[in-house]
Design a protein around this motif. Structure first.
Motif, short mmCIF file in Angstrom:
data_model
loop_
_atom_site.label_atom_id
_atom_site.label_comp_id
_atom_site.label_asym_id
_atom_site.label_seq_id
_atom_site.Cartn_x
_atom_site.Cartn_y
_atom_site.Cartn_z
N SER A 500 0.83 -1.21 0.00
CA SER A 500 0.00 0.00 0.00
C SER A 500 0.87 1.26 0.00
CB SER A 500 -0.93 0.01 1.22
OG SER A 500 -0.17 -0.05 2.43
N HIS A 501 0.28 2.32 -0.60
CA HIS A 501 0.91 3.65 -0.62
C HIS A 501 -0.21 4.68 -0.68
CE1 HIS A 501 3.19 7.14 -1.87
NE2 HIS A 501 2.52 7.20 -3.02
N ASP A 502 -0.33 5.45 0.39
CA ASP A 502 -1.43 6.42 0.51
C ASP A 502 -2.76 5.69 0.23
OD1 ASP A 502 0.39 8.35 1.14
OD2 ASP A 502 0.58 9.12 -0.89
N ASN A 503 -3.49 6.11 -0.81
CA ASN A 503 -4.77 5.45 -1.12
C ASN A 503 -4.63 4.40 -2.22
OD1 ASN A 503 -4.26 7.20 -3.22
ND2 ASN A 503 -6.43 7.69 -3.58
N GLU A 504 -3.40 4.02 -2.55
CA GLU A 504 -3.16 3.00 -3.56
C GLU A 504 -2.92 1.65 -2.88
OE1 GLU A 504 -0.32 4.21 -6.60
OE2 GLU A 504 -0.49 6.28 -5.89
N LEU A 505 -3.43 0.59 -3.54
CA LEU A 505 -3.38 -0.73 -2.90
C LEU A 505 -3.18 -1.82 -3.95
CD1 LEU A 505 -3.93 -2.29 -0.14
CD2 LEU A 505 -6.24 -2.62 -1.03
N ILE A 506 -2.26 -2.77 -3.64
CA ILE A 506 -2.08 -3.99 -4.44
C ILE A 506 -2.20 -5.17 -3.47
CG2 ILE A 506 -0.56 -5.31 -5.93
CD1 ILE A 506 0.88 -2.71 -6.62
N GLN A 507 -3.09 -6.11 -3.81
CA GLN A 507 -3.31 -7.27 -2.94
C GLN A 507 -3.21 -8.55 -3.78
OE1 GLN A 507 -7.11 -7.24 -0.95
NE2 GLN A 507 -6.46 -8.71 0.58
N MET A 508 -2.54 -9.55 -3.22
CA MET A 508 -2.38 -10.83 -3.92
C MET A 508 -2.77 -11.97 -3.00
SD MET A 508 0.92 -12.42 -5.97
CE MET A 508 1.99 -12.44 -4.54
N ALA A 509 -3.52 -12.94 -3.53
CA ALA A 509 -3.91 -14.13 -2.79
C ALA A 509 -4.06 -15.28 -3.79
CB ALA A 509 -5.21 -13.91 -2.03
N GLY A 510 -4.04 -16.51 -3.28
CA GLY A 510 -4.22 -17.63 -4.19
C GLY A 510 -3.78 -18.95 -3.60
N LYS A 511 -3.86 -19.98 -4.47
CA LYS A 511 -3.50 -21.32 -4.05
C LYS A 511 -2.92 -22.08 -5.24
CE LYS A 511 -5.35 -25.55 -1.96
NZ LYS A 511 -6.53 -26.24 -1.40
N LEU A 512 -1.88 -22.87 -4.98
CA LEU A 512 -1.28 -23.72 -5.99
C LEU A 512 -1.16 -25.12 -5.42
CD1 LEU A 512 0.41 -20.75 -5.94
CD2 LEU A 512 1.38 -21.75 -8.00
N SER A 513 -1.59 -26.12 -6.20
CA SER A 513 -1.49 -27.53 -5.80
C SER A 513 -0.78 -28.29 -6.91
CB SER A 513 -2.88 -28.13 -5.54
OG SER A 513 -3.50 -27.50 -4.45
N ASP A 514 0.46 -28.75 -6.62
CA ASP A 514 1.35 -29.41 -7.58
C ASP A 514 1.22 -28.75 -8.94
OD1 ASP A 514 -0.88 -31.01 -8.85
OD2 ASP A 514 -0.84 -32.02 -6.91
N SER A 515 1.04 -29.53 -10.00
CA SER A 515 0.94 -28.93 -11.33
C SER A 515 -0.48 -28.93 -11.88
CB SER A 515 1.85 -29.70 -12.31
OG SER A 515 1.44 -31.07 -12.37
N SER A 516 -1.43 -29.38 -11.07
CA SER A 516 -2.79 -29.56 -11.59
C SER A 516 -3.71 -28.38 -11.28
CB SER A 516 -3.40 -30.83 -11.00
OG SER A 516 -3.48 -30.73 -9.57
N TYR A 517 -3.33 -27.54 -10.31
CA TYR A 517 -4.26 -26.48 -9.91
C TYR A 517 -3.48 -25.21 -9.57
CZ TYR A 517 -7.93 -23.98 -7.37
OH TYR A 517 -8.84 -23.06 -6.95
N LYS A 518 -3.88 -24.11 -10.20
CA LYS A 518 -3.29 -22.79 -9.94
C LYS A 518 -4.41 -21.77 -9.96
CE LYS A 518 1.17 -23.82 -12.16
NZ LYS A 518 0.82 -25.19 -12.59
N ASP A 519 -4.49 -21.00 -8.88
CA ASP A 519 -5.50 -19.94 -8.79
C ASP A 519 -4.87 -18.77 -8.03
OD1 ASP A 519 -7.67 -18.34 -8.68
OD2 ASP A 519 -8.94 -19.69 -7.51
N VAL A 520 -4.34 -17.80 -8.77
CA VAL A 520 -3.67 -16.65 -8.18
C VAL A 520 -4.42 -15.39 -8.61
CG1 VAL A 520 -1.51 -15.35 -8.00
CG2 VAL A 520 -1.44 -17.84 -8.26
N ARG A 521 -4.70 -14.52 -7.64
CA ARG A 521 -5.51 -13.34 -7.91
C ARG A 521 -4.79 -12.07 -7.44
NH1 ARG A 521 -11.58 -15.53 -6.21
NH2 ARG A 521 -11.43 -17.50 -7.36
#
Length: 568
Positions: A500-521
């Motif tokens: 974060s910086h003043d009123n600016e915001l970057i947020q990252m979340a997600g989950k990875l399971s071996d090579s079969s599942y990737k969900d990053v936001r």
């Protein structure tokens, strides 16, 4: 004539068979004998019961076709043998067949696809085809003394079939002293010397000239698809295992070729000595590594000793099993050539050193590593020093780097220090960045192991001055902003990392399971893109970004993103 599983046919003459003396005689011409170990012993218990070696059990059902004469304790036979392990032909004269340990024998043997590995009970050795001559006495380890010579056409070892092996020498008690020549398409080798495994301490005293060895095709080294070795090996060592052997091994005028380059090694000398219970392993080589390690240790335990020492800072870590009361003091200078061979992506500068101590008592772990420069995976590090001391109350690890060029960004004056408190490793790192060194990074992290045995790496409140803008990582200093993963990185959870910086915001979340599942936001709120992109010559970016970016199983999705005033 047949009896249960035994069938016998041919022309047989018997003399004094029931007299019970050593003067009986059996002549068998054009005979065919089909049986197995147990049936044959039951069929002729007085004659064969104590003569047949137990190893014949592995032959399963077998047949003997040919001519045989038994006179008292003497055997003269010319037979072809077919068995479940393979086929062989032998012309053999043997005396004292009633006492195999004192028996003498002379003859020849042609072996065709015989599974010697199953006979000996080992999976490393497979089938062999050979023409051999032998002349000797005894069959047991204590009594064998035999001259052996001939050609081995094929020999299966470690899932590779060697061809054209010539052997000549003496096998005695059981000492092999002789010559061995291999002229295989993937292995050319000349061996001459002595291998003695007769006493409590084995003796290895030989010279080997390896003209050509394809380590990949012979399954001796599978990491590099091109792996060619040539060189000379001289060994003079005594011992029962790698943990008590002492002596010297010299490897000289050797070369190694892989996908990256051709490497030449002039001389590698390895010495193993003991002073009472303390052992010293010393390596002397101007091309590879020079130094020594001293202490009480077992070679197989060394990796576990280091892992236990590093991980012991966590009270809930379950140590790997090792032998008690081990300790090692080590001091080495590492040369770049050997690192290039095993990890071609890494290059070390001259005068790279590593020294320290490690022990069964994990608190005694100390390590000092210094290198003037390292190139690793496209990154360049100038002057690095690493100190580790598990018994230091002020810090466990201290790392100092003069500069690091990652290609897209340059770091300088990097310092990292950590200490363990209440089963958590706390890390502080400060460094500068950018071409003018005006960016300032002040990071605070922690690492622990949760109740499920997974690693947790989290960010405490940290600040980054980037392009004269002050950003915060985890400005709220909450318990989120962490990454949770298992030892194999099969399951990784990104738990709301916030910048974060003043009123600016970057947020990252997600989950990875071996090579079969990737969900990053990624979530952007009022982010000025010019504030977060590195400086690039002849390019200037500006504009605000709002919205979500999702990377799901390899497919990016943007839903929705608003960009205003984007200029270049």
């Amino acid at each position: 004539m047949s009896n249960q599983g035994t069938f016998i046919s041919g022309d047989f003459t018997f003399k004094d068979l029931l007299a019970g003396a050593d003067t009986y005689e059996i002549n068998a011409t054009n005979h065919t004998i089909r049986s197995n170990y147990y049936d044959l012993r039951r069929f002729m218990p007085n004659v064969l019961g104590s003569v047949m070696p137990k190893e014949m059990e592995a032959l399963r059902d077998f047949s003997l076709i040919g001519n045989t004469t038994i006179t008292g304790t003497n055997l003269d036979t010319d037979v072809a043998i077919q068995s479940g392990l393979g086929n062989l032909k032998t012309n053999l004269k043997m005396t004292s067949i009633n006492n195999v340990n004192q028996a003498t024998y002379k003859g020849s043997m042609d072996v065709t696809q015989f599974d010697i590995g199953r006979l000996l009970g080992t999976k490393t050795i497979g089938r062999v085809t050979a023409n051999l001559l032998f002349d000797g006495k005894g069959f047991s380890q204590e009594t064998i003394n035999s001259e052996l010579s001939g050609r081995i056409s094929s020999f299966r070892f470690n899932d590779y079939t060697y061809q054209n092996v010539v052997v000549s020498g003496t096998l005695e008690n059981p000492i092999f002293n002789g010559k061995l020549t291999v002229n295989d398409p993937n292995m050319e080798l000349d061996f001459e010397g002595l291998i003695d495994v007769s006493d409590e301490r084995n003796v290895y005293d030989f010279d080997a000239k390896i003209k050509y060895a394809d380590l990949y095709k012979t399954n001796l080294f599978k990491r590099d698809s091109i792996s060619i070795f040539t060189g000379n090996i001289g060994m003079d060592m005594r011992g029962t295992s790698v943990d008590d052997v002492e002596g010297v091994v010299r490897i000289f005028e050797s070369t190694y070729q892989n996908l990256i380059d051709d490497y030449y090694f002039d001389d590698i000398l390895v010495l193993s000595t003991f002073e009472e219970e303390e052992r010293t392993l010393q390596v002397i080589s101007p091309d590879v590594i020079t130094g020594k390690l001293t202490g009480r240790f077992q070679l197989a335990d060394i990796p576990n000793l280091f892992q236990n020492a590093v991980a012991s800072i966590y009270t809930n870590y379950v140590p790997l099993k090792t032998t008690e009361n081990q300790y090692i003091t080590f001091n080495f200078e590492i040369f770049n050539k050997i690192v290039e061979v095993f990890v071609p992506e890494i290059k070390l500068g001259e005068n790279t050193t590593i020294r320290g101590t490690v022990a069964s008592d994990e608190s005694q772990f100390k390590l000092n590593f210094r290198s003037p420069e390292i190139t690793a995976y496209g990154n360049y590090i100038n002057k690095i020093a690493v100190q580790v001391d598990n018994n230091n109350p002020l810090f466990n690890t201290y790392i100092e780097i003069d500069s690091l060029d990652a290609g897209f960004y340059q770091f300088s004056e990097m310092n990292l220090i950590n200490v363990t408190l209440s089963d958590t490793l706390f890390v502080r790192s400060e460094f500068k960045g950018g071409p003018s060194k005006s960016d300032l990074f002040n990071l605070s992290l922690y690492h622990t192991i949760n109740d499920n045995g997974k690693s947790v790496v989290g960010m405490k409140r940290s600040d980054i001055l980037f392009k004269e803008n002050l950003w915060y990582v985890n400005e709220a200093n909450d318990t989120l902003n962490k990454i949770v993963f298992d030892n194999n990185f099969n399951d990784v959870i990104l738990d709301s990392l916030v910048l974060s910086h003043d009123n600016e915001l970057i947020q990252m979340a997600g989950k990875l399971s071996d090579s079969s599942y990737k969900d990053v936001r990624l979530y952007f709120k009022n982010v000025d893109i010019g504030k977060i992109t590195p400086e690039i010559d002849s390019l200037s970016l500006s504009g605000n970004v709002n919205g979500n970016f999702t990377f799901y199983n390899g497919k990016p999705r943007i839903t929705p993103v608003q960009m205003s005033r984007l200029t270049t």
